[in-house]
Write an enzyme that holds these catalytic residues in place. Structure first.
Site, PDB file in Angstrom:
ATOM      1  N   HIS A 269      16.826  15.024 -18.322  1.00  0.00           N
ATOM      2  CA  HIS A 269      16.905  15.052 -19.788  1.00  0.00           C
ATOM      3  C   HIS A 269      15.725  15.904 -20.212  1.00  0.00           C
ATOM      4  CE1 HIS A 269      19.154  10.962 -19.445  1.00  0.00           C
ATOM      5  NE2 HIS A 269      19.932  11.987 -19.214  1.00  0.00           N
TER       6      HIS A 269
ATOM      7  N   HIS B 238      28.346   7.261 -25.510  1.00  0.00           N
ATOM      8  CA  HIS B 238      27.150   8.075 -25.264  1.00  0.00           C
ATOM      9  C   HIS B 238      27.331   9.459 -25.877  1.00  0.00           C
ATOM     10  CE1 HIS B 238      29.245  10.270 -22.061  1.00  0.00           C
ATOM     11  NE2 HIS B 238      29.606   9.119 -21.507  1.00  0.00           N
TER      12      HIS B 238
ATOM     13  N   HIS C  61      22.968  17.011 -23.038  1.00  0.00           N
ATOM     14  CA  HIS C  61      21.522  17.096 -23.262  1.00  0.00           C
ATOM     15  C   HIS C  61      20.992  18.367 -22.622  1.00  0.00           C
ATOM     16  CE1 HIS C  61      21.279  15.718 -19.054  1.00  0.00           C
ATOM     17  NE2 HIS C  61      22.244  14.882 -19.382  1.00  0.00           N
TER      18      HIS C  61
ATOM     19  N   HIS D 153      25.022   3.395 -16.369  1.00  0.00           N
ATOM     20  CA  HIS D 153      23.898   3.740 -15.478  1.00  0.00           C
ATOM     21  C   HIS D 153      23.951   2.931 -14.184  1.00  0.00           C
ATOM     22  CE1 HIS D 153      21.381   5.413 -19.065  1.00  0.00           C
ATOM     23  NE2 HIS D 153      22.288   6.252 -18.625  1.00  0.00           N
TER      24      HIS D 153
ATOM     25  N   ASP E 111       0.815  -1.217   0.000  1.00  0.00           N
ATOM     26  CA  ASP E 111       0.000   0.000   0.000  1.00  0.00           C
ATOM     27  C   ASP E 111       0.852   1.272   0.000  1.00  0.00           C
ATOM     28  OD1 ASP E 111       1.004  -0.278   2.494  1.00  0.00           O
ATOM     29  OD2 ASP E 111      -0.892   0.017   3.559  1.00  0.00           O
TER      30      ASP E 111
ATOM     31  N   TYR F 196      35.558   4.981 -21.101  1.00  0.00           N
ATOM     32  CA  TYR F 196      35.277   3.814 -20.259  1.00  0.00           C
ATOM     33  C   TYR F 196      36.042   2.636 -20.848  1.00  0.00           C
ATOM     34  CZ  TYR F 196      31.651   7.225 -19.612  1.00  0.00           C
ATOM     35  OH  TYR F 196      31.003   8.418 -19.415  1.00  0.00           O
TER      36      TYR F 196
ATOM     37  N   GLU G 207      31.242  16.111 -15.993  1.00  0.00           N
ATOM     38  CA  GLU G 207      29.983  16.700 -16.465  1.00  0.00           C
ATOM     39  C   GLU G 207      29.668  18.000 -15.729  1.00  0.00           C
ATOM     40  OE1 GLU G 207      26.474  14.283 -15.743  1.00  0.00           O
ATOM     41  OE2 GLU G 207      25.336  15.392 -17.253  1.00  0.00           O
TER      42      GLU G 207
ATOM     43  N   ASP H 121      28.041  10.486 -10.507  1.00  0.00           N
ATOM     44  CA  ASP H 121      27.138  11.282 -11.344  1.00  0.00           C
ATOM     45  C   ASP H 121      25.903  11.518 -10.499  1.00  0.00           C
ATOM     46  OD1 ASP H 121      25.329  12.303 -13.174  1.00  0.00           O
ATOM     47  OD2 ASP H 121      25.845  10.881 -14.766  1.00  0.00           O
TER      48      ASP H 121
ATOM     49  N   ARG I  28      34.240  10.231 -16.397  1.00  0.00           N
ATOM     50  CA  ARG I  28      33.318  11.182 -17.022  1.00  0.00           C
ATOM     51  C   ARG I  28      33.423  12.476 -16.228  1.00  0.00           C
ATOM     52  NH1 ARG I  28      29.225   8.311 -17.292  1.00  0.00           N
ATOM     53  NH2 ARG I  28      27.873   8.900 -15.571  1.00  0.00           N
TER      54      ARG I  28
ATOM     55  N   ASP J 207      22.928  18.240 -12.720  1.00  0.00           N
ATOM     56  CA  ASP J 207      23.416  16.962 -13.265  1.00  0.00           C
ATOM     57  C   ASP J 207      24.934  17.081 -13.417  1.00  0.00           C
ATOM     58  OD1 ASP J 207      23.783  14.571 -14.547  1.00  0.00           O
ATOM     59  OD2 ASP J 207      22.751  15.148 -16.396  1.00  0.00           O
TER      60      ASP J 207
ATOM     61  N   GLU K 277      29.322  16.472 -21.044  1.00  0.00           N
ATOM     62  CA  GLU K 277      29.709  15.285 -20.283  1.00  0.00           C
ATOM     63  C   GLU K 277      30.410  14.203 -21.093  1.00  0.00           C
ATOM     64  OE1 GLU K 277      26.306  12.791 -19.142  1.00  0.00           O
ATOM     65  OE2 GLU K 277      24.991  14.388 -19.831  1.00  0.00           O
TER      66      GLU K 277
HETATM   67  N1  GLY Z   1      22.809  11.630 -15.036  1.00  0.00           N
HETATM   68  C1  GLY Z   1      22.211  11.387 -16.272  1.00  0.00           C
HETATM   69  C2  GLY Z   1      22.984  11.942 -17.365  1.00  0.00           C
HETATM   70  O1  GLY Z   1      24.101  12.382 -17.162  1.00  0.00           O
HETATM   71  O2  GLY Z   1      22.523  12.026 -18.463  1.00  0.00           O
HETATM   72 MN    MN Z   2      24.822  12.967 -15.235  1.00  0.00          MN
HETATM   73 MN    MN Z   3      23.759  14.329 -18.002  1.00  0.00          MN
END
Ligand code: GLY
Ligand code: MN
Ligand code: MN
Length: 443
Positions: free
Chosen positions: A368, A357, A361, A250, A47, A395, A414, A267, A412, A278, A391
């Protein structure tokens, strides 16, 4: 039993920008009926629901954060703004907290009228009659699509009485998304603060990290820093990844121990007043980059800085993607991880083994965020008020053709960058040069 109403909660956003956006959208759409629901509550287990998060487009236009709400605007020369929301329920409010109810909501959020959400079936067909066009969400939520169909059928059943049923149902999300692409001053102020909090959280994580701790202990440092500044949620599932986990794009487990010699990739960003930060940083768990880690790190940093330099009003959003690919590919050639000429590595896509990637964005109410990337086959041009993430990353998973010293290095970096009239403003202030990271961790 008669109960006194609870006071209105202290946190109500400044309604003026929301009201102005509604008016602007109404002017742009000109005719018809706009119908926009907020998100649905979702069951987590038994619930218990997941914590409710209002729909970003709905919030953008209303400032209203309760579940079970629908915005309706009767478009025309004098648009009428209507909210459907939950009724007051003093008994439920004792258990679940304050709810506005239609009358108080209309007053506080500046609607011309508000009604109980229970009156949708009775009122929407009447609003649809003679509207011509219904601007709404199409193909986003099956239950909402069904409601639209049900209301259309109800209007069509009445045409013999002389009303006209809508002839067009169109998706309005793109119109709202394009508005959301350009942030106004109130949004930029919130996003700067979300970034300040998140930058502090990343630096706190760097200071806290040491071998022997677990990823979740570092996650706890981030979350504490977010929450203690009033940002009660991360904007997305935090990635707190040590060692080989940094190569899982991810990664969400956040359970592994931190080992000497590991790099740690975090991240994470907070959500403040519905806006996302982000940010990604990568640092050595024991405070000192190894030679190969530093080599990879400096390539990613060079790519990131080159991408930021490539951002300015009037350039296409595709350009910084190309810059990331070029600098990373050259770096991979220099490290002998890719062979051949720069153009060859780019054309063959050989770099994709290590960089799979995009370079970034749109960022805003959603991590996003809404808004077109391409129009008519062409990348959108950057304009003041847009916010992008930058970003790039590399890897390097274990593979026979990859020297062992590079195995399991995932990097990475960002930042969140606002496009301004004169160029850019980097909203992210967290340290990022390798020397500065090492100095911070020593301190
Ligand atoms: N944290 C999600 C991205 O960097 O797109
Ligand atoms: Mn990110
Ligand atoms: Mn991002």
């Amino acid at each position: 039993m008669k109960r006194d109403a609870l006071p209105i909660p202290t946190f109500v956003p400044d309604i003026q920008p929301h009201h102005a956006r509604r008016a602007r959208l109404a002017k742009q759409l000109k005719r018809g009926l706009l119908l926009l629901p907020t998100s649905r509550e979702t069951m987590r287990n038994a619930d218990s629901n997941y914590e409710f998060r209002w729909d970003s487009g709905f919030y953008y236009l209303t400032g209203f954060r309760e579940p079970e709400a629908v915005l309706a605007i009767q478009l025309g020369p004098r648009p009428k703004h209507i909210l459907f929301c939950r009724d007051k329920n003093l008994e439920r409010e004792i258990w679940d907290g304050f709810r506005f109810g239609p009358a108080q909501a209309a007053d506080t959020f500046r609607f011309d009228a508000a009604h109980s959400i229970d009156e949708l079936d009775a009122r929407i067909p009447k609003l649809m009659a003679n509207a011509g066009t219904v601007h709404t969400l199409v193909g986003t939520d099956a239950a909402w699509d069904q409601s639209i169909t049900r209301w259309l059928k109800a209007v069509r059943g009445e045409v013999r009485s002389g009303i006209e049923a809508p002839v067009e149902v169109r998706d309005v999300s793109r119109d709202i998304g394009q508005m959301r692409l350009i942030k106004d001053a109130s949004e930029i102020a919130i996003m700067q603060r979300a970034n300040d909090i998140s930058s502090r959280a990343h630096e706190r994580a760097m200071r806290a990290a040491k071998p022997g701790l677990h990823e979740y202990e570092i996650e706890a440092e981030l979350l504490h820093e977010f929450v203690r500044h009033g940002a009660r949620q991360p904007a997305y599932g935090s990635i707190v990844a040590a060692g080989a986990n940094a190569c899982v794009l991810h990664y969400q487990e956040n359970r592994a121990p931190l080992k000497p010699g590991d790099l740690m990739l975090i991240d994470a960003g907070c959500e403040l007043e519905s806006y996302a930060a982000d940010i990604t940083r990568t640092f050595p768990v024991d405070g000192k980059f190894t030679g190969p880690q530093r080599d990879v790190y400096d390539i990613v940093l060079a790519a990131q800085l080159a991408c930021i330099r490539a951002l300015k009003p009037g350039t296409s959003v595709g350009r910084y993607r190309d810059v990331a690919v070029r600098v990373l590919s050259q770096g991979l050639i220099d490290l002998k991880l890719c062979k051949g000429s720069l153009d060859g590595v780019i054309e063959s896509g050989a770099y994709r083994q290590f960089y799979m990637h995009g370079a970034g964005h749109w960022l805003g109410l959603d991590v996003h965020d809404a808004g077109d990337y391409k129009q008519g086959g062409q990348w959108v041009k950057l304009a003041p008020g847009m916010v992008v993430t930058v970003e790039p990353g590399l890897y390097i998973r274990p593979a026979a053709h990859v020297p062992k010293r590079f195995w399991d290095i995932g990097v990475r970096i960002e930042d969140d960058v606002l496009i301004t009239r004169g160029g850019t403003r980097n909203l992210t202030s967290c340290v990022k040069r390798a020397d500065d990271i090492e100095a911070l961790m020593r301190g």
